[in-house]
Design a protein around this motif. Structure first.
Motif, PDB file in Angstrom:
ATOM      1  N   ALA A  40      13.117   8.887  -4.775  1.00  0.00           N
ATOM      2  CA  ALA A  40      13.892   8.056  -5.703  1.00  0.00           C
ATOM      3  C   ALA A  40      14.125   6.680  -5.092  1.00  0.00           C
ATOM      4  CB  ALA A  40      15.233   8.706  -6.020  1.00  0.00           C
ATOM      5  N   GLU A  41      14.210   5.688  -5.943  1.00  0.00           N
ATOM      6  CA  GLU A  41      14.529   4.338  -5.507  1.00  0.00           C
ATOM      7  C   GLU A  41      15.983   4.294  -5.048  1.00  0.00           C
ATOM      8  OE1 GLU A  41      12.319   1.827  -5.346  1.00  0.00           O
ATOM      9  OE2 GLU A  41      10.783   3.198  -6.067  1.00  0.00           O
ATOM     10  N   ALA A  42      16.308   3.294  -4.251  1.00  0.00           N
ATOM     11  CA  ALA A  42      17.669   3.153  -3.729  1.00  0.00           C
ATOM     12  C   ALA A  42      18.696   3.034  -4.851  1.00  0.00           C
ATOM     13  CB  ALA A  42      17.754   1.943  -2.798  1.00  0.00           C
ATOM     14  N   SER A 110       6.087   8.701   6.094  1.00  0.00           N
ATOM     15  CA  SER A 110       5.856   7.943   4.865  1.00  0.00           C
ATOM     16  C   SER A 110       7.115   7.750   4.022  1.00  0.00           C
ATOM     17  CB  SER A 110       4.778   8.640   4.029  1.00  0.00           C
ATOM     18  OG  SER A 110       5.217   9.941   3.681  1.00  0.00           O
ATOM     19  N   ASN A 111       8.257   8.199   4.496  1.00  0.00           N
ATOM     20  CA  ASN A 111       9.500   8.039   3.746  1.00  0.00           C
ATOM     21  C   ASN A 111      10.095   6.657   4.025  1.00  0.00           C
ATOM     22  OD1 ASN A 111      11.929   8.169   2.435  1.00  0.00           O
ATOM     23  ND2 ASN A 111      12.695   9.944   3.556  1.00  0.00           N
ATOM     24  N   LEU A 147       1.192  -0.944   6.096  1.00  0.00           N
ATOM     25  CA  LEU A 147       2.402  -1.706   5.817  1.00  0.00           C
ATOM     26  C   LEU A 147       2.372  -3.041   6.558  1.00  0.00           C
ATOM     27  CD1 LEU A 147       5.192  -2.111   4.610  1.00  0.00           C
ATOM     28  CD2 LEU A 147       6.118  -0.649   6.418  1.00  0.00           C
ATOM     29  N   MET A 148       1.951  -3.035   7.805  1.00  0.00           N
ATOM     30  CA  MET A 148       1.887  -4.285   8.573  1.00  0.00           C
ATOM     31  C   MET A 148       0.900  -5.267   7.947  1.00  0.00           C
ATOM     32  SD  MET A 148       4.094  -4.552  10.934  1.00  0.00           S
ATOM     33  CE  MET A 148       3.430  -5.945  11.823  1.00  0.00           C
ATOM     34  N   GLN A 149      -0.223  -4.777   7.411  1.00  0.00           N
ATOM     35  CA  GLN A 149      -1.169  -5.661   6.726  1.00  0.00           C
ATOM     36  C   GLN A 149      -0.531  -6.266   5.481  1.00  0.00           C
ATOM     37  OE1 GLN A 149      -4.474  -3.003   6.133  1.00  0.00           O
ATOM     38  NE2 GLN A 149      -5.480  -3.662   8.013  1.00  0.00           N
ATOM     39  N   PHE A 150       0.188  -5.463   4.759  1.00  0.00           N
ATOM     40  CA  PHE A 150       0.882  -5.935   3.556  1.00  0.00           C
ATOM     41  C   PHE A 150       1.928  -6.987   3.926  1.00  0.00           C
ATOM     42  CE2 PHE A 150       3.886  -5.423  -0.046  1.00  0.00           C
ATOM     43  CZ  PHE A 150       2.998  -5.560  -1.116  1.00  0.00           C
ATOM     44  N   VAL A 151       2.669  -6.732   4.977  1.00  0.00           N
ATOM     45  CA  VAL A 151       3.686  -7.680   5.440  1.00  0.00           C
ATOM     46  C   VAL A 151       3.018  -8.978   5.909  1.00  0.00           C
ATOM     47  CG1 VAL A 151       5.397  -8.099   7.267  1.00  0.00           C
ATOM     48  CG2 VAL A 151       5.433  -5.948   5.983  1.00  0.00           C
ATOM     49  N   ILE A 166       8.769  -4.817   2.166  1.00  0.00           N
ATOM     50  CA  ILE A 166       8.592  -3.400   2.504  1.00  0.00           C
ATOM     51  C   ILE A 166       8.834  -2.524   1.282  1.00  0.00           C
ATOM     52  CG2 ILE A 166       9.535  -1.494   3.873  1.00  0.00           C
ATOM     53  CD1 ILE A 166      10.033  -3.617   6.107  1.00  0.00           C
ATOM     54  N   LEU A 167       9.870  -2.822   0.526  1.00  0.00           N
ATOM     55  CA  LEU A 167      10.148  -2.037  -0.678  1.00  0.00           C
ATOM     56  C   LEU A 167       9.079  -2.259  -1.742  1.00  0.00           C
ATOM     57  CD1 LEU A 167      14.022  -2.397  -0.783  1.00  0.00           C
ATOM     58  CD2 LEU A 167      12.672  -0.421  -0.057  1.00  0.00           C
ATOM     59  N   ASP A 168       8.529  -3.469  -1.829  1.00  0.00           N
ATOM     60  CA  ASP A 168       7.413  -3.730  -2.746  1.00  0.00           C
ATOM     61  C   ASP A 168       6.192  -2.909  -2.348  1.00  0.00           C
ATOM     62  OD1 ASP A 168       8.926  -5.497  -4.218  1.00  0.00           O
ATOM     63  OD2 ASP A 168       7.951  -7.305  -3.426  1.00  0.00           O
ATOM     64  N   PHE A 169       5.992  -2.735  -1.049  1.00  0.00           N
ATOM     65  CA  PHE A 169       4.874  -1.933  -0.562  1.00  0.00           C
ATOM     66  C   PHE A 169       4.949  -0.508  -1.103  1.00  0.00           C
ATOM     67  CE2 PHE A 169       3.237   1.076   2.624  1.00  0.00           C
ATOM     68  CZ  PHE A 169       1.918   0.644   2.725  1.00  0.00           C
ATOM     69  N   THR A 170       6.149   0.041  -1.156  1.00  0.00           N
ATOM     70  CA  THR A 170       6.295   1.414  -1.640  1.00  0.00           C
ATOM     71  C   THR A 170       5.994   1.512  -3.123  1.00  0.00           C
ATOM     72  OG1 THR A 170       8.662   1.211  -2.147  1.00  0.00           O
ATOM     73  CG2 THR A 170       8.071   1.929   0.073  1.00  0.00           C
ATOM     74  N   LYS A 171       6.165   0.407  -3.850  1.00  0.00           N
ATOM     75  CA  LYS A 171       5.923   0.404  -5.291  1.00  0.00           C
ATOM     76  C   LYS A 171       4.482   0.075  -5.640  1.00  0.00           C
ATOM     77  CE  LYS A 171      10.571  -1.275  -6.079  1.00  0.00           C
ATOM     78  NZ  LYS A 171      11.358  -2.440  -6.480  1.00  0.00           N
ATOM     79  N   SER A 172       3.772  -0.480  -4.706  1.00  0.00           N
ATOM     80  CA  SER A 172       2.435  -0.983  -4.987  1.00  0.00           C
ATOM     81  C   SER A 172       1.406   0.142  -5.060  1.00  0.00           C
ATOM     82  CB  SER A 172       2.032  -1.999  -3.912  1.00  0.00           C
ATOM     83  OG  SER A 172       0.699  -2.382  -4.090  1.00  0.00           O
ATOM     84  N   LYS A 173       0.933   0.401  -6.237  1.00  0.00           N
ATOM     85  CA  LYS A 173      -0.091   1.443  -6.422  1.00  0.00           C
ATOM     86  C   LYS A 173      -1.439   0.974  -5.896  1.00  0.00           C
ATOM     87  CE  LYS A 173       2.256   3.712 -10.077  1.00  0.00           C
ATOM     88  NZ  LYS A 173       2.463   3.940 -11.433  1.00  0.00           N
ATOM     89  N   GLU A 174      -1.681  -0.337  -5.924  1.00  0.00           N
ATOM     90  CA  GLU A 174      -2.943  -0.853  -5.413  1.00  0.00           C
ATOM     91  C   GLU A 174      -3.052  -0.593  -3.922  1.00  0.00           C
ATOM     92  OE1 GLU A 174      -3.472  -4.615  -8.444  1.00  0.00           O
ATOM     93  OE2 GLU A 174      -3.208  -4.958  -6.319  1.00  0.00           O
TER      94      GLU A 174
END
Length: 185
Positions: A40-42, A110-111, A147-151, A166-174
């Motif tokens: 669940a989201e925060a 992965s959490n 995650l580091m690449q995304f950041v 970081i939170l956008d990373f968790t939402k990114s399906k791509e």
């Protein structure tokens, strides 16, 4: 309260925080974050936590986050609710223990949402400024290559931007799709 059956009912006392000293708030939050609201989201966790509070814990939540029939803005911020519960119902820890835990924090699974809640809680409890939180959070995620690449791509410049990234990373399906796609010959 909702009656649970199956695996959740086996959680027993860790399913509800009463605030009477009968249960460790950290264990309750672990179960709440990793079992009861896993994935669940925060914002959703902030709304649902009240369902798992009874007695002194519910009274504390109500007195801290409710104004008559409405909730305060802080009630929508899970990290603030979590920190308030920890401050109120945790055993007092030595400042050096908190700082050590904050500095040694590392993303190991992965959490990411649970990790972010823990990071914000520890950094807040340790009293770190935004610059320190930014550096420590970058250090804490260094073992997650995707995650580091995304950041690195987003290049956040401060703690709030890094947290959002970081939170956008968790939402990114791509990103999820790319990290789990195998190249076939």
């Amino acid at each position: 309260m909702v009656s649970h059956t199956g695996p959740v009912s086996r959680l027993g006392e860790h399913r509800v925080l009463r605030g009477d000293g009968s249960m460790d708030v950290k264990k309750f939050l672990f179960v709440f974050e990793n079992v009861l609201t896993k994935g669940a989201e925060a914002a959703q966790k902030a709304k649902e936590i009240v369902l798992y509070l009874e007695g002194n814990a519910f009274e504390f939540y109500y007195n801290r986050f409710a104004f008559g029939d409405a909730l305060s803005e802080d009630a929508d911020d899970y990290s603030k609710v979590r920190l308030a519960l920890l401050e109120r119902f945790s055993e007092t820890r030595k400042p050096e223990e908190v700082i050590r835990d904050a500095v040694e924090l590392s993303l190991v699974d992965s959490n990411i949402n649970g990790f972010m809640s823990k990071a914000e809680s520890l950094y807040g409890e340790a009293g770190f400024n935004e610059e320190a939180k930014f550096g420590l959070l970058r250090k804490a995620i260094r073992n997650n290559v995707n995650l580091m690449q995304f950041v690195a791509y987003r290049n956040p410049r401060d703690f709030e931007e890094l947290k959002k990234t970081i939170l956008d990373f968790t939402k990114s399906k791509e990103v999820y799709y790319l990290s789990n796609t195998r190249i076939q010959d």
